[in-house]
Scaffold this motif. Structure first.
Motif, short mmCIF file in Angstrom:
data_model
loop_
_atom_site.label_atom_id
_atom_site.label_comp_id
_atom_site.label_asym_id
_atom_site.label_seq_id
_atom_site.Cartn_x
_atom_site.Cartn_y
_atom_site.Cartn_z
N TYR A 103 0.97 -1.16 0.16
CA TYR A 103 -0.22 -0.15 -0.12
C TYR A 103 0.89 1.35 0.03
CZ TYR A 103 -3.85 2.79 2.07
OH TYR A 103 -5.45 3.48 1.81
N GLY A 105 -10.58 2.75 9.68
CA GLY A 105 -10.16 2.59 8.68
C GLY A 105 -8.60 2.94 8.63
N GLY A 152 -5.97 2.69 7.87
CA GLY A 152 -4.64 1.72 7.39
C GLY A 152 -2.79 1.90 8.27
N THR A 206 -3.88 9.14 6.63
CA THR A 206 -5.03 10.41 7.19
C THR A 206 -4.68 11.45 8.69
OG1 THR A 206 -6.31 9.08 5.62
CG2 THR A 206 -8.16 10.76 7.55
N ASP A 250 -7.76 -0.64 12.74
CA ASP A 250 -8.72 -0.89 11.42
C ASP A 250 -7.97 -2.07 12.23
OD1 ASP A 250 -7.35 -0.32 8.56
OD2 ASP A 250 -6.88 -2.27 8.59
N ILE A 251 -8.86 -3.06 10.59
CA ILE A 251 -8.71 -4.06 10.89
C ILE A 251 -7.93 -5.24 10.81
CG2 ILE A 251 -9.85 -4.71 8.51
CD1 ILE A 251 -12.10 -6.63 9.67
N MET A 308 -2.14 -3.49 8.64
CA MET A 308 -1.60 -2.05 8.67
C MET A 308 -1.85 -1.57 9.46
SD MET A 308 -2.59 -1.03 5.47
CE MET A 308 -3.72 -0.90 4.20
N ALA A 337 -8.49 -3.96 15.40
CA ALA A 337 -9.84 -3.90 15.27
C ALA A 337 -10.84 -3.58 14.49
CB ALA A 337 -10.28 -3.40 16.96
N ASP A 338 -12.05 -4.91 14.19
CA ASP A 338 -13.36 -4.56 13.30
C ASP A 338 -13.93 -3.31 13.66
OD1 ASP A 338 -15.39 -4.31 11.70
OD2 ASP A 338 -15.70 -6.90 12.16
N PHE A 339 -13.83 -2.55 13.20
CA PHE A 339 -14.80 -0.83 13.65
C PHE A 339 -16.01 -1.45 14.10
CE2 PHE A 339 -17.91 2.35 12.81
CZ PHE A 339 -17.37 3.33 13.93
N SER A 399 -11.24 8.26 5.87
CA SER A 399 -10.93 8.28 3.60
C SER A 399 -10.73 6.59 3.72
CB SER A 399 -9.48 8.45 4.81
OG SER A 399 -9.24 9.10 3.58
N GLN A 400 -11.39 6.67 2.87
CA GLN A 400 -11.73 5.17 1.42
C GLN A 400 -12.04 4.47 2.96
OE1 GLN A 400 -11.69 5.76 -1.77
NE2 GLN A 400 -11.31 7.21 -1.12
N PHE A 401 -13.23 4.49 3.79
CA PHE A 401 -13.15 3.58 4.37
C PHE A 401 -14.87 2.39 4.05
CE2 PHE A 401 -15.54 1.83 8.07
CZ PHE A 401 -15.16 1.15 8.35
N TRP A 404 -16.24 0.03 1.81
CA TRP A 404 -15.65 -1.49 2.89
C TRP A 404 -16.38 -1.82 3.39
CZ3 TRP A 404 -10.32 -4.05 1.89
CH2 TRP A 404 -9.40 -2.95 1.26
N VAL A 405 -17.08 -1.82 3.76
CA VAL A 405 -18.33 -2.66 5.42
C VAL A 405 -19.52 -1.82 5.19
CG1 VAL A 405 -16.55 -2.21 7.42
CG2 VAL A 405 -17.91 -0.48 6.76
C1 SAM Z 1 -8.25 1.73 1.66
S1 SAM Z 1 -8.11 2.02 3.15
C2 SAM Z 1 -7.61 3.27 3.76
C3 SAM Z 1 -6.48 3.29 4.21
C4 SAM Z 1 -6.71 5.05 5.68
N1 SAM Z 1 -7.57 5.39 5.94
C5 SAM Z 1 -6.12 5.94 3.94
O1 SAM Z 1 -6.68 7.24 3.55
O2 SAM Z 1 -4.60 5.89 3.33
C6 SAM Z 1 -9.20 1.20 3.98
C7 SAM Z 1 -9.17 1.00 4.99
O3 SAM Z 1 -10.55 -0.05 5.65
C8 SAM Z 1 -10.08 -1.16 6.51
N2 SAM Z 1 -10.73 -1.62 7.06
C9 SAM Z 1 -12.00 -2.01 6.32
N3 SAM Z 1 -12.50 -3.39 6.91
C10 SAM Z 1 -12.59 -2.78 7.92
C11 SAM Z 1 -12.89 -2.59 9.64
N4 SAM Z 1 -14.31 -3.44 9.55
N5 SAM Z 1 -12.84 -2.34 11.02
C12 SAM Z 1 -11.80 -1.57 10.60
N6 SAM Z 1 -11.42 -1.34 9.20
C13 SAM Z 1 -11.88 -1.65 8.44
C14 SAM Z 1 -8.77 -2.04 5.65
O4 SAM Z 1 -7.69 -2.79 6.72
C15 SAM Z 1 -7.78 -0.84 5.22
O5 SAM Z 1 -6.37 -0.90 5.94
#
Ligand code: SAM
Length: 338
Positions: free
Chosen positions: A28, A74, A76, A80, A98-99, A103, A153-155, A173-175, A178-179
């Motif tokens: 990444y 998230g 990462g 951010t 972050d899960i 990361m 952790a899983d948010f 940001s960009q999160f 994902w969920v």
């Molecule tokens: C595209 S990255 C963005 C990272 C960061 N926010 C940035 O600005 O570069 C998305 C992140 O969300 C995390 N993520 C996805 N599902 C998640 C969850 N349920 N709980 C916590 N983090 C999660 C992923 O592991 C990943 O690191």
């Protein structure tokens, strides 16, 4: 410590000298350190990295005051998180969640949270660009290291980690793509203090923007992946890929879902971000192919068919007909807790 060659990033994953999850995190940042954007901020032109550019804009929409405690969901590799402390030096703390273990480990390194021994691995990845990038990042983050903490952790299962109404703001940001959107808002509603904001963004595979409709301005890599998957599907069974280019949301669906979970949402901006197909081919496509095929497939065979499919797709005139508009949209939303 063995010095890892660049081959360490392309070789057999099972025999990789460190956990795959960490490899993903490092990849990444390799992507981040290798992709620059010319930014004309405040009439000054600077060259900045891709995700940093996005984070810089996003954080600008978060109103903070002295003593605030902010959650970076998230988080990462901490990109951010750094913008948060740089733009809001008076806040009390930023908590990143972050899960991914990898990361979290890497963000902790970038904020001087690891002991010397754990730092070692990041000094031998065999990529000068990323090592330089980390060096500069760590210089910027050093004055703020005590304000920042990261948890793995899983948010969506935050109960174990966060108290109710404990944050003055959330940045994502960009999160959100994902969920499940509804579950994310539900959790955010519980942890935020009343009247506070979630500031978040997304991309064209998630959101169809009325100003920059996906079919004209969206990241055509969605289509590119669709063509690649079409080729892959000729050799192995793949899960549904045909809807990849179709964004799930527009402003009405987002307003509705957030309102059902106690938020009022406004779209406050949209930016166009240039996109580089080299990175799509190297990082995104293998990830998609892996996710959409049989998880037990031999990784060598998977790599072989992926490379073949990319090669065929590049020769397909329809697949790359939008290289001029190699942009993605970066829509920004503010959701206020009601
Ligand atoms: C595209 S990255 C963005 C990272 C960061 N926010 C940035 O600005 O570069 C998305 C992140 O969300 C995390 N993520 C996805 N599902 C998640 C969850 N349920 N709980 C916590 N983090 C999660 C992923 O592991 C990943 O690191």
């Amino acid at each position: 410590m063995t010095k890892l060659g660049t081959g360490a990033f392309t070789g057999d994953q099972d025999n990789h000298p460190y956990h795959n999850d960490l490899k993903t995190a490092i990849d990444y940042d390799i992507l981040e350190s290798g992709f620059s954007i010319l930014d004309h901020k405040n009439n000054i032109s600077v060259i900045t990295t891709g995700y940093r550019f996005v984070a810089d804009r996003l954080v600008g929409y978060l109103d903070t005051k002295e003593g605030d405690e902010i959650l970076d969901v998230g988080s990462g590799t901490g990109i951010t998180t750094l913008e948060l402390v740089l733009q809001n030096p008076n806040i009390k703390s930023v908590r990143g969640v972050d899960i991914s273990k990898g990361m979290t480990h890497l963000s902790s390194y970038k904020f001087h949270k690891l002991d010397e021994k754990s730092e070692e691995i990041f000094k031998h990845v065999g990529n000068d660009k990323v090592e330089d990038y980390w060096k500069n990042f760590r210089k910027e983050s050093l004055p703020y290291k005590d304000k920042v903490s990261f948890i793995n952790a899983d948010f969506l299962k935050y109960e174990e980690n966060f108290k109710e109404k404990s944050f003055d703001g959330v940045i994502a940001s960009q999160f959100m793509h994902w969920v499940d959107l509804s579950s994310a808002f539900k959790k955010m509603h519980q942890i935020l203090k009343d009247g506070k904001n979630v500031v978040w963004n997304s991309a064209s595979h998630f959101f169809n923007d009325a100003t920059y409709p996906t079919e004209m301005y969206g990241m055509r890599y969605n289509d590119f992946i669709k063509y690649v998957m079409e080729e892959v599907s000729k050799e192995v069974t793949v899960k549904d890929y045909k809807t990849l280019s179709v964004p799930k949301h527009n402003i009405d669906t987002i307003k509705k879902i957030s309102s059902e979970n106690g938020f009022e949402t406004k779209q406050v901006a949209v930016h166009l971000i240039p996109y580089d197909y080299k990175f799509v081919r190297k990082y995104h496509i293998p990830a998609f192919v892996k996710a959409l095929t049989d998880p037990n497939i031999n990784p060598e065979f998977l790599k072989e068919i992926t490379d073949r499919a990319i090669a065929k797709t590049i020769n397909n005139p329809n697949a790359l007909d939008d290289t001029i508009n190699a942009y993605d949209i970066d829509p920004i939303f503010v959701s206020t807790k009601q």
